[in-house]
Write a protein that holds these residues in place. Sequence first.
Motif, short mmCIF file in Angstrom:
data_model
loop_
_atom_site.label_atom_id
_atom_site.label_comp_id
_atom_site.label_asym_id
_atom_site.label_seq_id
_atom_site.Cartn_x
_atom_site.Cartn_y
_atom_site.Cartn_z
N VAL A 111 0.86 -1.19 0.00
CA VAL A 111 0.00 0.00 0.00
C VAL A 111 0.89 1.23 0.00
O VAL A 111 1.90 1.27 0.71
CB VAL A 111 -0.91 0.03 1.25
N LYS A 112 0.52 2.23 -0.77
CA LYS A 112 1.28 3.48 -0.82
C LYS A 112 1.19 4.22 0.52
O LYS A 112 0.22 4.13 1.25
CB LYS A 112 0.78 4.36 -1.95
N LYS A 113 2.23 5.00 0.79
CA LYS A 113 2.36 5.74 2.05
C LYS A 113 1.13 6.60 2.35
O LYS A 113 0.66 6.63 3.49
CB LYS A 113 3.62 6.61 1.98
N GLU A 114 0.62 7.28 1.36
CA GLU A 114 -0.51 8.19 1.58
C GLU A 114 -1.75 7.44 2.06
O GLU A 114 -2.50 7.92 2.91
CB GLU A 114 -0.83 8.98 0.30
N VAL A 115 -1.97 6.26 1.48
CA VAL A 115 -3.12 5.44 1.87
C VAL A 115 -2.93 4.92 3.30
O VAL A 115 -3.86 4.95 4.11
CB VAL A 115 -3.34 4.28 0.87
N LEU A 116 -1.71 4.46 3.60
CA LEU A 116 -1.43 3.99 4.96
C LEU A 116 -1.64 5.10 5.98
O LEU A 116 -2.25 4.88 7.04
CB LEU A 116 0.02 3.47 5.05
N ALA A 117 -1.15 6.28 5.67
CA ALA A 117 -1.29 7.41 6.59
C ALA A 117 -2.76 7.72 6.85
O ALA A 117 -3.17 7.96 8.00
CB ALA A 117 -0.55 8.64 6.05
#
Length: 182
Positions: A111-117
Motif C-alpha cells: 500500500v502506498k504511504k498516503e493510503v497507509l497514513a
Amino acid sequence: MTASASPPAPLVVVMGASGCGKSSVGAALAARLGVPFQDADDLHPASNIAKMSAGVPLTDEDRAPWLRIVGAELHRQENIGLVIACSALRQVYRDTIREHAPRVFFVHLDVKKEVLAARLFMRSEHFMPLDLLESQLATLEPLAPEEPGITVDATQKIHAIVSGAEDVVRERGRTRAAAPLI
C-alpha cells in the motif's frame, strides 16, 4: 507422498506496514482456508508495546524475541495450519520466522504511504501511532525473489485480495503435496 496425498496445512504470514490491512485480510484468509488466525501484535512483550505506544521505533533487538515467538507459534500450529498477521518488514525478520517454520508462505500487502497514513489517522484503537509509519516504511524490504510469497495490491477490495491469496496458497499446497519425497 503421492499426488493423492492431502496438501499440508497452510502456514501463512500476512505482512506489511501498519495500516495495510494485515489483521482484516489475515482473518478473512484464515476463514477461507479453514485454519485459525492470530495477530502477532498480541505476541509482543509489554516492553515493545510500551515503546511503540510512546512513539519509539522498535530496534532489531526489540523485535528478535517477538519474531522467534511468531515462528514458534507457526511451528506449533503446523499440523492444523495458521494465518498470522505480522509486519515481518525485513528479510532477516522473515528468515527468523522461517527458522522455526520453514514452509511458511508470506502475503505482502503493498500500500502506498498516503493510503497507509490515511488509514492510520482513522484508527484510534491501536497502539501503533501514525508517527511510526515513516520508520516502518524505511525498514520495509519487499519480498526477495527467492522468498516464498506473493505481493498483493492491498488497495483492492478485501474479497479480491483474499481470493487471490487463497488461490495461490491452495495451489502451493497442492504442488507441495504432489511433489515426490527426495
